[in-house]
Scaffold this active site. Structure first.
Site, PDB file in Angstrom:
ATOM      1  N   CYS A 140      15.229  18.198  12.600  1.00  0.00           N
ATOM      2  CA  CYS A 140      14.821  17.496  13.716  1.00  0.00           C
ATOM      3  C   CYS A 140      13.284  17.240  13.830  1.00  0.00           C
ATOM      4  CB  CYS A 140      15.389  17.806  15.043  1.00  0.00           C
ATOM      5  SG  CYS A 140      17.107  17.613  14.932  1.00  0.00           S
ATOM      6  N   HIS A 142      11.641  15.709  21.569  1.00  0.00           N
ATOM      7  CA  HIS A 142      13.131  15.515  20.844  1.00  0.00           C
ATOM      8  C   HIS A 142      14.162  15.248  21.491  1.00  0.00           C
ATOM      9  CE1 HIS A 142      16.115  15.645  17.881  1.00  0.00           C
ATOM     10  NE2 HIS A 142      16.397  16.777  18.076  1.00  0.00           N
ATOM     11  N   ASN A 194      21.293  12.425  19.527  1.00  0.00           N
ATOM     12  CA  ASN A 194      20.330  13.044  18.644  1.00  0.00           C
ATOM     13  C   ASN A 194      20.318  12.521  17.209  1.00  0.00           C
ATOM     14  OD1 ASN A 194      18.908  14.879  17.039  1.00  0.00           O
ATOM     15  ND2 ASN A 194      20.036  16.729  17.880  1.00  0.00           N
TER      16      ASN A 194
END
Ligand code: ACO
Length: 345
Positions: A132, A272, A302
């Site tokens: 990520c 994020h 996500n």
């Protein structure tokens, strides 16, 4: 400057105007697949509820790529939008970096496949894997190439088809992730606004918190690895949560310190998009106001390396970012990895 020297900037613009060169963000773009999977849909697939997912994560729905739509397709579509915003053609691109944990295949790189789709035949191309955190890692790598005069125009993409490695029988993880891509065109533009600094970090001692065991050299694909469901991502949610808050705070604080910028001067924090509670906890620890936090995870879940890139594109397109605004991007992912970047828009 030696790589070990800690940069110190009285004027935050000092680095990105280094020797007349600036790593500016000339355009951003994003793309998500059409199919939407809602929390109500997930209630029919695993033992979960909209109420649990919403209160624990903030996620309401996510986009899922079609069977014949791959990471390189999502990345190329996001790239085309970024190129359009930047007003450049494919033959102006010197380098393509694709940050992803879900490449089309182990090799060749997804970046090479994107290069072919765009017709960017002059460009060098490689993938970068920092989960990520990949988009900020890629921004920093691109900046290094631009400031060192190696390249003038770099296409950075964060793209994921996480639905291909999510275990749709595991309620602990399958409700969290989605597919999508975001892209940015980085260019040398003398004395323009741009990337002030990027911070990267990692702690391999926590590699066991979030991983996919199968398919690599340690455990190549076999009938047994498939039976043991080793080709899906696994995560220790609670520990990952704690590490995420800590690492994002550390990375953001370091990025602000390097630029000598107080959090109050940041117009928008683009974090994020993994969990609303993580974002709020990080914002609180940084002393940020709620209106400084950009959140779009309710729509996408996500999307790993694509997450902050999609969020940045949406923030810009929705008018929340104006020329001259200071932005703080902050990320966290498997590895563990983390990163933060300060941008003057
Ligand atoms: N629906 C209903 N119940 C669930 C679900 C679900 N989808 N998933 C788990 N549960 C249950 C568990 O079985 C467990 O039940 P038990 O207590 O009876 O055993 C309970 O809910 C778990 O509760 P908590 O552990 O308290 O859940 P928590 O508040 O920690 O939330 C979550 C879990 C959302 C996973 C959270 O820990 C989190 O977001 N962690 C960070 C994840 C993250 O950021 N990952 C991305 C990293 S980035 C990258 O590189 C991809």
């Amino acid at each position: 400057m030696s790589p070990t020297t800690k940069p110190k900037f009285k004027n935050p613009r000092a680095k990105y105007n280094f020797q007349g060169r600036t790593c500016s963000i000339a355009g951003v773009g994003s793309y998500v697949p059409h199919k939407i999977l809602t929390n109500a849909d997930l209630e029919k697939m695993v033992n979960t509820s909209d109420e649990w997912i919403t209160t624990r994560t903030g996620i309401k729905e996510r986009h899922i790529a079609a069977k014949d739509e791959f990471t390189s397709d999502l990345g190329a579509k996001a790239a085309l939008r970024a190129m359009q915003t930047a007003g450049i053609t494919a033959d102006e691109i010197d380098l393509i970096i694709v940050a992803t944990i879900t490449p089309d295949m182990p090799f060749p790189s997804t970046a090479a496949l994107v290069q072919r789709k765009l017709g960017a035949h002059r460009a060098a191309a490689f993938d970068l894997e920092a989960a990520c955190s990949g988009f900020i890692y890629a921004l920093e790598v691109a900046q290094q190439f631009i400031m060192s005069r190696t390249y003038d125009t770099v296409l950075v993409i964060g793209a994921e088809k996480l639905s291909s490695i999510v275990d749709w029988q595991d309620r602990n993880t399958c409700v969290l992730f989605g597919d999508g891509a975001g892209a940015a065109i980085l260019r040398n533009r003398p004395n323009a606004h741009g990337l002030l600094t990027a911070v990267m970090g990692a702690d391999g001692r926590k590699a066991n918190l979030l991983f996919m065991a199968g398919g690599g050299s340690r455990c190549p694909a076999s009938a047994q690895s498939v039976d043991a469901r080793m080709h899906y991502l696994r995560m220790e949610g609670k520990e990952t949560f704690k590490s995420a808050v800590q690492a994002m705070q550390t990375a953001a604080t370091e990025a602000l310190r390097r630029c000598e910028i107080d959090i109050s001067r940041i117009k928008l924090i683009v974090p994020h998009q993994a969990n609303l509670r993580i974002i709020e906890a990080v914002g609180k620890r940084l002393g940020a106001q709620p209106e400084q936090l950009f959140v779009n995870l309710h729509k996408y879940g996500n999307t790993s390396a694509a997450s902050v890139a999609i969020a940045l594109d949406e923030a810009v397109r929705s008018g929340r970012v104006q020329s001259g605004d200071l932005l703080l991007l902050v990320v966290f992912g498997a590895g563990l990895t983390w990163g933060a970047a300060v941008i003057e828009w």
